[in-house]
Design a protein around this motif. Structure first.
Motif, PDB file in Angstrom:
ATOM      1  N   ARG A 176       0.808  -1.257  -0.254  1.00 10.24           N
ATOM      2  CA  ARG A 176       0.365   0.013   0.047  1.00 10.24           C
ATOM      3  C   ARG A 176       1.322   1.258   0.042  1.00 10.24           C
ATOM      4  O   ARG A 176       0.165   2.365  -0.186  1.00 10.24           O
ATOM      5  CB  ARG A 176      -0.988   0.347   1.641  1.00 10.24           C
ATOM      6  CG  ARG A 176      -0.351  -0.222   2.424  1.00 10.24           C
ATOM      7  CD  ARG A 176      -1.188  -0.773   3.705  1.00 10.24           C
ATOM      8  NE  ARG A 176      -2.081   0.382   4.145  1.00 10.24           N
ATOM      9  CZ  ARG A 176      -1.791   1.684   5.012  1.00 10.24           C
ATOM     10  NH1 ARG A 176      -0.682   1.398   5.243  1.00 10.24           N
ATOM     11  NH2 ARG A 176      -3.100   2.219   5.072  1.00 10.24           N
ATOM     12  N   SER A 177       2.045   0.922   0.251  1.00  5.05           N
ATOM     13  CA  SER A 177       2.913   2.335  -0.166  1.00  5.05           C
ATOM     14  C   SER A 177       3.706   2.791  -1.317  1.00  5.05           C
ATOM     15  O   SER A 177       2.759   1.648  -2.260  1.00  5.05           O
ATOM     16  CB  SER A 177       4.381   1.874   0.648  1.00  5.05           C
ATOM     17  OG  SER A 177       5.328   0.679  -0.261  1.00  5.05           O
ATOM     18  N   PRO A 178       4.465   3.511  -1.539  1.00  6.06           N
ATOM     19  CA  PRO A 178       4.814   3.592  -2.870  1.00  6.06           C
ATOM     20  C   PRO A 178       5.308   3.462  -3.515  1.00  6.06           C
ATOM     21  O   PRO A 178       5.810   2.764  -4.492  1.00  6.06           O
ATOM     22  CB  PRO A 178       5.227   5.884  -2.629  1.00  6.06           C
ATOM     23  CG  PRO A 178       4.996   5.917  -1.746  1.00  6.06           C
ATOM     24  CD  PRO A 178       4.232   4.377  -0.998  1.00  6.06           C
ATOM     25  N   TRP A 179       6.084   2.433  -2.362  1.00  6.21           N
ATOM     26  CA  TRP A 179       7.212   1.264  -3.462  1.00  6.21           C
ATOM     27  C   TRP A 179       6.405  -0.036  -4.215  1.00  6.21           C
ATOM     28  O   TRP A 179       6.857  -0.130  -5.327  1.00  6.21           O
ATOM     29  CB  TRP A 179       7.946   0.789  -1.915  1.00  6.21           C
ATOM     30  CG  TRP A 179       9.294  -0.368  -2.665  1.00  6.21           C
ATOM     31  CD1 TRP A 179      10.458   0.280  -2.265  1.00  6.21           C
ATOM     32  CD2 TRP A 179       8.844  -1.323  -2.490  1.00  6.21           C
ATOM     33  NE1 TRP A 179      11.178  -0.992  -2.900  1.00  6.21           N
ATOM     34  CE2 TRP A 179      10.321  -2.395  -2.814  1.00  6.21           C
ATOM     35  CE3 TRP A 179       7.563  -2.246  -1.781  1.00  6.21           C
ATOM     36  CZ2 TRP A 179      10.378  -3.369  -3.097  1.00  6.21           C
ATOM     37  CZ3 TRP A 179       8.021  -4.265  -2.614  1.00  6.21           C
ATOM     38  CH2 TRP A 179       9.739  -4.557  -2.471  1.00  6.21           C
ATOM     39  N   ARG A 181       3.522   0.289  -5.299  1.00  6.84           N
ATOM     40  CA  ARG A 181       3.200   1.115  -6.451  1.00  6.84           C
ATOM     41  C   ARG A 181       4.351   1.362  -7.360  1.00  6.84           C
ATOM     42  O   ARG A 181       3.194   0.297  -8.516  1.00  6.84           O
ATOM     43  CB  ARG A 181       2.105   2.404  -6.181  1.00  6.84           C
ATOM     44  CG  ARG A 181       1.509   3.331  -7.349  1.00  6.84           C
ATOM     45  CD  ARG A 181       1.245   4.633  -6.447  1.00  6.84           C
ATOM     46  NE  ARG A 181       2.203   5.520  -6.486  1.00  6.84           N
ATOM     47  CZ  ARG A 181       1.925   6.090  -5.552  1.00  6.84           C
ATOM     48  NH1 ARG A 181       0.856   5.651  -4.440  1.00  6.84           N
ATOM     49  NH2 ARG A 181       2.745   6.599  -4.955  1.00  6.84           N
ATOM     50  N   LYS A 198      11.282   6.260 -12.981  1.00 10.66           N
ATOM     51  CA  LYS A 198      11.852   5.025 -11.569  1.00 10.66           C
ATOM     52  C   LYS A 198      13.097   4.555 -12.498  1.00 10.66           C
ATOM     53  O   LYS A 198      13.297   3.727 -13.470  1.00 10.66           O
ATOM     54  CB  LYS A 198      11.205   4.291 -11.054  1.00 10.66           C
ATOM     55  CG  LYS A 198       9.581   5.077 -11.082  1.00 10.66           C
ATOM     56  CD  LYS A 198       9.494   5.920  -9.644  1.00 10.66           C
ATOM     57  CE  LYS A 198       8.620   6.341  -9.983  1.00 10.66           C
ATOM     58  NZ  LYS A 198       8.827   7.736  -9.582  1.00 10.66           N
TER      59      LYS A 198
ATOM     60  N   ARG B 131       0.280   9.177  -9.224  1.00 14.27           N
ATOM     61  CA  ARG B 131       1.088   8.870  -8.727  1.00 14.27           C
ATOM     62  C   ARG B 131       2.627   8.679  -8.812  1.00 14.27           C
ATOM     63  O   ARG B 131       3.568   8.928  -8.160  1.00 14.27           O
ATOM     64  CB  ARG B 131      -0.132   8.178  -7.085  1.00 14.27           C
ATOM     65  CG  ARG B 131      -0.814   9.511  -6.327  1.00 14.27           C
ATOM     66  CD  ARG B 131      -1.168   8.387  -5.819  1.00 14.27           C
ATOM     67  NE  ARG B 131      -2.604   9.292  -5.161  1.00 14.27           N
ATOM     68  CZ  ARG B 131      -3.809   8.191  -4.493  1.00 14.27           C
ATOM     69  NH1 ARG B 131      -3.220   6.693  -4.882  1.00 14.27           N
ATOM     70  NH2 ARG B 131      -4.613   9.014  -3.467  1.00 14.27           N
ATOM     71  N   ALA B 134       5.201  10.802  -9.655  1.00 12.40           N
ATOM     72  CA  ALA B 134       6.279  12.106  -8.875  1.00 12.40           C
ATOM     73  C   ALA B 134       6.920  11.747  -8.963  1.00 12.40           C
ATOM     74  O   ALA B 134       7.518  10.220  -9.037  1.00 12.40           O
ATOM     75  CB  ALA B 134       5.121  12.475  -7.453  1.00 12.40           C
ATOM     76  N   GLN B 137       9.544  10.592  -4.333  1.00 15.41           N
ATOM     77  CA  GLN B 137       8.904  10.113  -3.322  1.00 15.41           C
ATOM     78  C   GLN B 137       9.562   9.229  -1.790  1.00 15.41           C
ATOM     79  O   GLN B 137      10.826   8.425  -2.806  1.00 15.41           O
ATOM     80  CB  GLN B 137       8.074   9.084  -4.259  1.00 15.41           C
ATOM     81  CG  GLN B 137       7.315   9.972  -4.720  1.00 15.41           C
ATOM     82  CD  GLN B 137       5.864   9.635  -4.662  1.00 15.41           C
ATOM     83  OE1 GLN B 137       4.990   8.982  -3.939  1.00 15.41           O
ATOM     84  NE2 GLN B 137       5.670   8.891  -7.071  1.00 15.41           N
ATOM     85  N   GLY B 139       8.138   7.618  -0.193  1.00 12.44           N
ATOM     86  CA  GLY B 139       8.197   5.595   0.710  1.00 12.44           C
ATOM     87  C   GLY B 139       8.305   5.568  -0.857  1.00 12.44           C
ATOM     88  O   GLY B 139       8.050   4.278  -1.026  1.00 12.44           O
ATOM     89  N   PRO B 148       4.751   3.937   7.265  1.00 16.36           N
ATOM     90  CA  PRO B 148       3.387   4.848   6.622  1.00 16.36           C
ATOM     91  C   PRO B 148       3.748   6.250   6.650  1.00 16.36           C
ATOM     92  O   PRO B 148       3.769   7.350   6.120  1.00 16.36           O
ATOM     93  CB  PRO B 148       2.254   4.921   6.652  1.00 16.36           C
ATOM     94  CG  PRO B 148       2.275   2.881   7.409  1.00 16.36           C
ATOM     95  CD  PRO B 148       3.814   2.753   7.511  1.00 16.36           C
ATOM     96  N   TRP B 151       5.628   9.191   4.874  1.00 16.72           N
ATOM     97  CA  TRP B 151       5.524   8.982   3.769  1.00 16.72           C
ATOM     98  C   TRP B 151       4.515  10.039   3.787  1.00 16.72           C
ATOM     99  O   TRP B 151       3.231  10.383   2.130  1.00 16.72           O
ATOM    100  CB  TRP B 151       5.759   8.494   2.527  1.00 16.72           C
ATOM    101  CG  TRP B 151       5.363   7.091   3.175  1.00 16.72           C
ATOM    102  CD1 TRP B 151       6.256   5.819   3.822  1.00 16.72           C
ATOM    103  CD2 TRP B 151       4.158   6.034   2.173  1.00 16.72           C
ATOM    104  NE1 TRP B 151       5.657   4.779   3.603  1.00 16.72           N
ATOM    105  CE2 TRP B 151       3.728   4.816   2.933  1.00 16.72           C
ATOM    106  CE3 TRP B 151       2.828   6.872   2.128  1.00 16.72           C
ATOM    107  CZ2 TRP B 151       3.434   3.929   2.606  1.00 16.72           C
ATOM    108  CZ3 TRP B 151       1.814   6.129   1.911  1.00 16.72           C
ATOM    109  CH2 TRP B 151       1.992   4.356   2.347  1.00 16.72           C
ATOM    110  N   LYS B 152       3.520   9.570   4.469  1.00 11.46           N
ATOM    111  CA  LYS B 152       1.880  10.002   3.730  1.00 11.46           C
ATOM    112  C   LYS B 152       1.878  11.749   4.212  1.00 11.46           C
ATOM    113  O   LYS B 152       0.969  11.238   2.945  1.00 11.46           O
ATOM    114  CB  LYS B 152       0.902   9.271   5.743  1.00 11.46           C
ATOM    115  CG  LYS B 152       0.708   8.171   5.591  1.00 11.46           C
ATOM    116  CD  LYS B 152      -0.572   8.664   4.692  1.00 11.46           C
ATOM    117  CE  LYS B 152      -1.042   7.164   4.153  1.00 11.46           C
ATOM    118  NZ  LYS B 152      -0.770   5.546   5.260  1.00 11.46           N
ATOM    119  N   GLU B 155       2.318  11.371   0.488  1.00  9.45           N
ATOM    120  CA  GLU B 155       1.721  11.290  -0.345  1.00  9.45           C
ATOM    121  C   GLU B 155       1.119  11.964  -0.605  1.00  9.45           C
ATOM    122  O   GLU B 155      -0.046  12.365  -2.091  1.00  9.45           O
ATOM    123  CB  GLU B 155       1.269   9.984  -0.352  1.00  9.45           C
ATOM    124  CG  GLU B 155      -0.076   8.934  -0.413  1.00  9.45           C
ATOM    125  CD  GLU B 155       1.129   8.471  -1.988  1.00  9.45           C
ATOM    126  OE1 GLU B 155       2.337   8.438  -1.941  1.00  9.45           O
ATOM    127  OE2 GLU B 155      -0.164   7.313  -2.599  1.00  9.45           O
TER     128      GLU B 155
END
Lengths: 329, 329
Positions: A176-179, A181, A198, B131, B134, B137, B139, B148, B151-152, B155
């Motif tokens: 559920r984290s940017p990682w 994603r 990335k 997202r 970006a 980041q 996260g 979390p 980075w919340k 985010e």
């Protein structure tokens, strides 16, 4: 008919050693295949390297248990780097070929005569789990009419399910984290991810190591639960069962591997207990099936069941049908 | 959207003024180049796909890269953005050399591309596609992803910016849908919006209008013009000459892997070398032998040229009636 026996072994298998081992292995494989889209067909090698790393350290070299665990984990990371660095820059199918070959190499090394001085050859290794059972806090077994576990079993199950819970928590937090994603985006199209700045290669290596380490926890539990290791346990069919479990539970779903593993082992144990007793009471005449054939028929029936499930529910237990259908484009 | 470009478009006026005195010849020097390419060669076996001597791209302008099929436009794009490696040559972005720089680092430096075949991340939601774009980041680091709290906040900022862009591209109604459920044109919009999440200085669009219906085309054109007004430089590959004429300040023509002409859209479309490249050097049956160098190179590959006749733009577009339609809107 011993219905109570049939039901109790089936219920025990629901939370038993095999379920835990395959759940952990499949949680790792789910990170590879479900989330990152890496076709790793050598997950059994990660479990094997972890188990052998621990056992060789403890049994062959007489070192402490915890050092054995560290050696096992280190071996898994090294294996992930060895597999990943040459192949992850290439197309996805190369990883599949390399991993399936690597898993066989690892298994054949474990059972080779030349290395048997350290690995025990095809007999494997024993007597590495004493320190683990010395830590057992349980003093009395559980004995009810439905299920019964010895104190040793209770200790293995406790540790195993705690590890499953930790592995699930890690996967849930990460995905559920940017990682997570980035990882899922790589599964969809890695060039697109690259074009957004990335470092795809680095993320794929990270995912390979993470899935390997989570899966290797299953290797430790397996070895400690049986108090022995044998090279032929870590064959390719081990990996194929893991894939079955991942897909059965629903790929890229946090709880998929655990539920998949529980269903898989419950069904297999139930049928393997049911058929012989049906034969022994004469419900199935021996002209159709003998007790010797019951084991194979069990696998056939489970296979048919899984096929039906995937035809009518291709997304697995937890999957989203809409999402799976998008794949067809 | 395109109607009020003259009054509300200071960037267009600036770009046109800056390019007014640039000589109309291949490899012309620009007053303020953001990208300078020197002697870039890419061979596939015996075929030289790209052989660009010298090209400069003016900062803050919209430059079109046109040419018949197989002219090497997409290969040139891939080389510039790090998705392919040239056999020789060098190029600099903002004065910094870019050769040998990995694709993801090219993007981080501010040069972001889209793809001819749209690469939407199908099983990610539209907002997650955004997202992902970006940069920087926190996260996206493995260890920080596990906590979390780290980075919340970022985010939320990223999501806010993504929502603004989605609204600008009229995709806000699709926010939670899978990207794979969007139409082809919407995916093009999403890809462009996602590229903007990187905060690029230069946007490279590979056939942004391919497969987009006419209604959406106008909206896409408006967005591309909008990029210039936001201070970005745009380089795009396109076959539709009406669009090239409508939005580009400068046109570079490639044929047989080389740059064969440069100039404003109208000048280029009237250029004999360009017409030759699209239709074959001997299309009128009377090309004089001592014509120009481009005619020589076009000669040997004449059989390939008829296939390129398909986007029969340059001659058709050069005739008067069509642009009038757009001025009227």
């Amino acid at each position: 008919m011993n219905w109570d026996v049939i039901f109790s072994v089936s219920l025990e298998s629901l939370i038993g050693l095999s379920t835990i081992v395959y759940a952990l292995a499949a949680i790792g494989l789910n990170v590879h295949f479900g989330y990152t889209g890496l076709l790793n067909f050598g997950q059994s090698a990660f479990l094997g390297v972890a188990a052998y790393g621990m056992a060789i350290t403890v049994t062959t070299f007489g070192q402490p248990f915890w050092l054995g665990i560290l050696v096992g984990l280190g071996g898994v990371v090294v294996l992930a780097l060895l597999l990943g660095i040459p192949t992850l820059r290439l197309r996805a199918d190369y990883l599949a070929i390399v991993t399936i070959a690597a898993a066989e190499i690892v298994r054949l090394l474990f059972r080779s005569v030349t290395l048997s001085e350290w690995t025990g050859g095809s007999d494997g290794l024993q007597q590495f789990s004493q320190s683990f059972y010395d830590m057992n806090p349980y003093s009395s077994p559980i004995e009810t009419t439905l299920i019964s576990f010895s104190t040793r079993e209770l200790w293995v199950l406790t540790v195993g399910w705690v590890l499953v819970a930790i592995a699930l928590l890690i996967v849930w937090l990460l995905m559920r984290s940017p990682w997570g994603r980035v990882i899922k985006a790589i599964r969809e199209d890695e060039d697109a991810v690259r074009s957004l700045g990335k470092n795809v290669f680095s993320y794929k290596i990270q995912a390979l190591i993470l899935g390997g380490v989570l899966g290797s926890l299953g290797g430790f539990v397996f070895a400690l639960g049986l108090a022995a290791i044998q090279p032929d346990t870590y064959g390719t069919e081990f990996t194929f069962y893991m894939y079955t479990i991942v897909i059965l539970g629903g790929a890229a779903r946090v709880f998929g591997p655990v539920v998949g593993s529980m269903i898989f082992w419950f069904l297999l144990t139930f049928i393997n207990a049911l058929l012989p007793s049906l034969i022994s009471v004469g419900a199935i005449p021996s002209s159709i099936m003998t007790t010797n054939q019951a084991g194979a028929v069990g696998y056939i029936l489970v296979g048919i069941g899984l096929m039906l499930l995937l035809i009518f529910r291709p997304q697995g237990i937890f999957g989203d049908k809409k999402e799976v259908m998008l794949d067809a484009r | 959207m395109p109607a009020d470009q003259q009054t509300d478009a200071p960037a267009k006026a600036r770009a046109v003024a800056a390019l007014a005195d640039v000589p109309r010849e291949p490899g012309a020097k620009k007053p303020d180049p953001i990208l300078v390419v020197d002697k870039v060669v890419r061979r596939f076996g015996g075929l030289t796909a790209v052989n660009v001597g010298h090209v400069e791209i003016q900062r803050g302008a919209i430059t079109a890269l046109i040419g018949p099929n197989g002219a090497g436009k997409t290969t040139f794009f891939n080389l510039l953005t790090g998705f392919d490696k040239p056999d020789e040559g060098n190029w600099a972005f903002n004065g910094q050399p870019l050769q040998g720089v990995a694709a993801h680092k090219v993007a981080r430096r501010g040069m972001v591309r889209t793809f001819q075949l749209t690469k939407s991340l199908n099983r990610l939601s539209v907002i997650d596609n955004m997202r992902l774009g970006a940069t920087g980041q926190r996260g996206e680091n493995f260890w920080r992803a596990l906590i979390p709290g780290l980075w919340k906040k970022q985010e939320q900022d990223v999501t806010e910016r993504a929502d603004e862009l989605l609204a600008r591209f009229k995709l806000d109604a699709k926010r939670e849908d899978f990207a794979g459920s969007l139409s082809g044109g919407q995916r093009k919009l999403l890809e462009m919006a996602r590229a903007l999440m990187v905060n690029p200085e230069m946007v490279m669009l590979d056939e942004p209008m391919a497969g987009v219906n006419p209604a959406l085309t106008q909206s896409l054109l408006g967005h591309v013009k909008g990029l210039r007004e936001l201070g970005m430089t745009v380089l795009f590959v396109e076959h539709d000459m009406d669009m090239v004429r409508d939005i580009s300040d400068w046109v570079i023509v490639m044929g047989q892997g080389e740059v064969i002409a440069e100039g404003t859209p109208d000048e280029v479309m009237a250029d004999q070398r360009v017409i030759d490249a699209y239709l074959g050097a001997h299309h009128d049956g009377a090309a004089d032998p001592d014509a120009d160098p481009a005619a020589d190179t076009a000669g040997p590959a004449a059989p390939a040229a008829p296939a390129a006749g398909e986007p029969a733009g340059p001659t058709a577009g050069a005739t008067a009636p069509k642009p009038a339609k757009e001025d009227g809107q």
